[in-house]
Design a protein around this motif. Sequence first.
Motif: not given
Length: 56
Positions: A4-23
């Motif tokens: 669960k911890t790994i999953w939450v960290v992975l989702l956070g990284i994906l979200y942050a990466s998309f946010w930085i890339w997109y807008g």
Amino acid sequence: MKFKTIWVVLLGILYASFWIWYGGNGDPISQTEGEKMLAQVESYMVSNLKTRPRAA
């Protein structure tokens, strides 16, 4: 670490990466820039439609 911890960290990284890339870090394109991009896409489409054979 737990799954669960790994999953939450992975989702956070994906979200942050998309946010930085997109807008959030630039201005929207102007009308002039939009028209220029649209003209480039249209000319690309016209040139490719002339050179590519149609399917039968």
